[in-house]
Design a protein around this motif. Structure first.
Motif, PDB file in Angstrom:
ATOM      1  N   UNK A   1       0.837  -1.016   0.008  1.00  0.00           N
ATOM      2  CA  UNK A   1      -0.116   0.135   0.081  1.00  0.00           C
ATOM      3  C   UNK A   1       0.955   1.191  -0.122  1.00  0.00           C
ATOM      4  N   UNK A   2       2.132   1.150   0.850  1.00  0.00           N
ATOM      5  CA  UNK A   2       2.794   2.404   0.728  1.00  0.00           C
ATOM      6  C   UNK A   2       3.340   2.608  -0.561  1.00  0.00           C
ATOM      7  N   UNK A   3       3.733   1.542  -1.219  1.00  0.00           N
ATOM      8  CA  UNK A   3       4.456   1.590  -2.660  1.00  0.00           C
ATOM      9  C   UNK A   3       3.651   2.123  -3.311  1.00  0.00           C
TER      10      UNK A   3
ATOM     11  N   UNK B   1       0.893   4.088  -2.949  1.00  0.00           N
ATOM     12  CA  UNK B   1       0.856   5.286  -2.322  1.00  0.00           C
ATOM     13  C   UNK B   1       2.090   6.217  -2.960  1.00  0.00           C
ATOM     14  N   UNK B   2       3.160   5.965  -2.963  1.00  0.00           N
ATOM     15  CA  UNK B   2       4.271   6.502  -3.310  1.00  0.00           C
ATOM     16  C   UNK B   2       4.208   6.993  -4.773  1.00  0.00           C
ATOM     17  N   UNK B   3       3.811   6.090  -5.789  1.00  0.00           N
ATOM     18  CA  UNK B   3       3.503   6.090  -6.933  1.00  0.00           C
ATOM     19  C   UNK B   3       2.476   7.184  -7.443  1.00  0.00           C
TER      20      UNK B   3
ATOM     21  N   UNK C   1       1.492   9.816  -5.341  1.00  0.00           N
ATOM     22  CA  UNK C   1       2.069  11.254  -5.169  1.00  0.00           C
ATOM     23  C   UNK C   1       2.847  11.503  -6.053  1.00  0.00           C
ATOM     24  N   UNK C   2       3.812  10.583  -6.617  1.00  0.00           N
ATOM     25  CA  UNK C   2       4.731  10.956  -7.833  1.00  0.00           C
ATOM     26  C   UNK C   2       3.591  11.489  -8.858  1.00  0.00           C
TER      27      UNK C   2
ATOM     28  N   UNK D   1       4.390  13.797   2.943  1.00  0.00           N
ATOM     29  CA  UNK D   1       5.478  13.402   2.445  1.00  0.00           C
ATOM     30  C   UNK D   1       6.639  13.663   3.744  1.00  0.00           C
TER      31      UNK D   1
END
Lengths: 462, 269
Positions: free
Chosen positions: A171-173, A175-177, A179-180, A459
């Motif tokens: 899930x965090x992975x 979420x990181x994409x 945000x990007x 972030x």
């Protein structure tokens, strides 16, 4: 069922039937060679194109490529054909149709009215005798608008699917994409995840996560988990906040069966999506993907060429009024589209055919590592589809899909296209980007340099 | 980074998020375009992935390595070489006549399950993952009391080749372990396909798939757990494919993976 013939330079070329004529007239691609239906020489192909140009459009209503009796896609095409709309072009041959499409009199409004009067086979036929620039020029005249939480397909705009795939659905992975992508101005067509496995529990938690992100940051967009339609129906039954219902589709009943679907299952998915009433500006709830070669891959092509069969998939899509449909043009591999040249041609054909049939057509401009293609080929197709007025493209970090193992267009690529062609995102999403200070104010698309306020805490807390 | 990048390129202050994903996030930009260093790094990764496609799997060595698990039989698809394999998927989906005859002669069923190992589009995937995966999976399989055919090692194979093999050896279930097409960042990913009552002519709708099995992807333990669950259900319900849903809950993640989601944690800003 009659044969077709053309004489060039004293040599007489004969084509068995309409299906054979269409296949032989198709620009060269490896999938048709694999199926054994491609023209054997360039001269045979040219003769087929000349013979095809003389075929009246009415012939496509009388002679079927895939039998009416044994294929529900054919029945759908014939039974829903709008004869009144067809009248505008019913006197034309395929060649005459090309001239008519390119003419000054044929405007956006004329093409919108015509769409239900066209069958996929007519559209595929005319595309085969068109050059790349013809495919661009006519597609650009087509205007197809679809809506859910924002408006896709308006003039001068192009949307992007934010595709935040992760190899294990971390899930965090994901979420990181996301945000990007958002901070690069992507995600108005949909935030759409291909899950690593087709499990109902996984799908449920991903749907809920995207819903929470869209709500929390008040993003005027929609979410989708690209899983099998029956899994999405099950998720809806279990109360998941589903925005768009996804399914891969193809142009024959047998190929769809190989995907585990038929028109009835799609109808159930469509009604399940509609029942949630989650759209705010419209109720286009379906998202479809297609791609040349999928029917042959399932041995369900009925001896027809792959571009004609691909176009028939758009008739399936049209029945369910999708928000989005895209061809995944270079995904399936070099056995169907061998190199950059074939991928570029197929991408332009698919976009043209979809738009002419009245669909909100996008394209996954992509290639795999076993195809003879690279980033330069994708830049060519991206730029041409931008000029052709494509509804949406994919957006992924650095062009690299780390889950599906292929290369598609990046967040940067979308900004490139916006910059060189002056294209804006969907209006609701554009307003959000400016309010969030992701895009700087002004007419030209420009990213702000600071991290937007709304994302600073998330972030920094990491 | 080249000196010329300084001053005009803009870095993204979220590079620390890269610890959550192998995706190419926070690449920075010059104008709206990729900085030179990132552009050239991509070119190198693409060149490497291309070489993974064309690297050949050493079947004889693989068969030796796998003999620790029991007897091994080596077969080949009808695609004689790599260029043919890439352009003729139909040939990769069936056995060469010699291999079909050999298999029929040497392996006599019935069996509950047969495991097939094939190069697919990445020999690296087999070289790196097959031993540790089978070390995890086979004890689970044997503990369930499933009779197991000799391991089959297949060259120039596609997914559907497993169905013909399963039919010939007389197995209720075939498990195809195959190199997935190489990604830019993962040239060595193993795919697993499960078919109940395998026979030639089945389609993707008849199979269940577990993908991205590798050290940095789905772990061997997670993949074996899912496969064991699916196989158990397939036997119980006598089917596989879209009608067999993967309801297996994921195993607890190993250390390093995140449980939460930073976009949703904490107060709204």
């Amino acid at each position: 069922m009659g044969s077709f013939a053309h004489v060039v330079g004293g040599e007489r070329f004969v084509f068995d039937d309409l299906k054979d004529l269409l296949a032989k007239a198709s620009p060269l691609r490896s999938g048709d060679q694999l199926a054994g239906v491609a023209a054997e020489t360039d001269a045979q192909r040219a003769a087929a194109q000349i013979a095809l140009a003389d075929v009246p459009l009415t012939v496509f209503l009388a002679e079927q490529i895939v039998p009416y009796e044994s294929d529900e896609v054919t029945r759908l095409i014939i039974d829903t054909h709008d004869k009144v709309a067809f009248k505008a072009v019913s006197h034309l041959t395929v060649g005459g149709f090309r001239d008519w499409l390119l003419s000054d009199q044929t405007t956006s409004e004329v093409l919108t009215k015509l769409a239900p009067g066209l069958t996929p086979e007519m559209v595929a036929a005319v595309s085969k005798i068109m050059r790349a620039q013809d495919l661009v020029l006519v597609a650009r005249k087509c205007r197809v608008v679809s809506k859910f939480r924002n408006t896709i397909g308006l003039e001068g705009r192009m949307a992007t699917r934010l595709q935040p795939n992760h190899p294990t659905d971390d899930t965090a992975g994901i979420a990181a994409s996301i945000v990007d992508g958002l901070l690069y101005g992507n995600g108005d067509a949909v935030i759409g995840i291909n899950p690593a496995t087709d499990s109902i529990g996984q799908v449920m938690s991903l749907v809920e996560m995207l819903d929470a992100i869209i709500n929390r940051y008040e993003i005027p967009t929609q979410s989708c988990i690209l899983t099998h339609v029956t899994t999405t129906i099950e998720a809806i039954n279990r109360g998941a906040p589903v925005d768009l219902v996804f399914q891969s589709i193809a142009g024959t009943e047998a190929a769809n069966r190989s995907f585990g679907i038929d028109l009835k299952i799609l109808q159930e998915g469509y009604e399940a999506g509609l029942s949630l009433k989650r759209g705010t500006v419209g109720d286009n709830v379906m998202y479809f993907e297609t791609g040349q070669g999928s029917a042959l891959s399932a041995n369900a092509h009925h001896g027809a060429d792959q571009q004609t069969i691909e176009t028939r998939a758009y008739a399936v899509a049209r029945k369910f009024k999708p928000l989005l449909i895209n061809t995944v043009v270079g995904f399936i591999g070099p056995e169907y589209l061998y190199d950059g040249r074939q991928i570029v041609r197929a991408g332009l054909e698919d976009h043209f055919c979809g738009k002419l049939l009245g669909l909100p057509m996008g394209c996954d401009i992509c290639y795999t590592n076993h195809a003879e293609a690279d980033q330069n080929d994708m830049d060519v197709l991206l730029t041409m589809l931008g000029v052709a007025g494509i509804s949406f493209i994919m957006g992924i970090p650095g062009s690299d899909d780390v889950m599906l193992n292929y290369q598609t267009t990046s967040f940067h690529d979308a900004l490139y296209l916006r910059r060189v062609l002056g294209l804006k995102p969907a209006p609701e999403f554009e307003a959000w980007l400016k309010a969030q200070e992701i895009f700087a104010e002004g007419d030209q698309v420009r990213l702000a340099t600071d991290v937007p306020r709304a994302f600073r805490r998330a972030i920094a807390a990491e | 980074m080249a000196d010329s990048d300084k001053g005009v390129t803009i870095a993204n202050p979220w590079t620390h998020l890269r610890r959550h994903t192998p995706a190419r996030i926070a690449l920075g930009r010059t104008g709206v375009s990729l900085p030179t260093s990132e552009h050239l790094a991509f070119q190198l990764a693409h060149a490497r992935a291309r070489s993974a496609v064309h690297h050949a799997l050493d079947l004889t060595k693989l068969a030796q390595d796998l003999s620790r698990f029991g007897p091994v039989v080596e077969v080949h698809s009808a695609a004689p070489d790599r260029p043919t394999y890439l352009q003729r998927p139909d040939l990769g989906r069936r056995l060469s006549p010699v291999s079909a005859a050999k298999l029929a002669a040497e392996v006599k069923g019935p069996f509950d399950v047969t495991y097939v190992v094939a190069d697919g589009l990445s020999a690296y995937a087999i070289e790196k993952n097959i031993l540790p995966f089978l070390e995890t999976m086979l004890p689970l399989s044997d503990k369930s009391g499933w009779s197991r055919a000799p391991l089959i090692v297949a060259g120039q194979g596609r997914v559907a080749l497993g169905d013909e093999i399963g039919a010939i050896v007389g197995a209720k279930l075939v498990v195809m372990l195959i190199g997935e097409r190489p990604g830019l960042s993962s040239p060595d990913s193993l795919g697993i396909y499960l078919t109940y009552n395998p026979k030639p002519g089945l389609t993707d709708a008849d199979r269940n798939c577990i993908s991205n099995v590798r050290a940095d992807g789905l772990t061997y333990a997670q993949a074996a757990y899912k496969l064991h669950y699916l196989a158990t259900e397939a036997v119980r319900r006598k089917l596989s494919g879209v009608n067999l849903k993967d309801d297996a809950e994921a195993l607890p993640k190993s250390d390093g993976a995140s449980a939460g989601n930073f976009l949703l944690d904490g107060p709204k800003s």
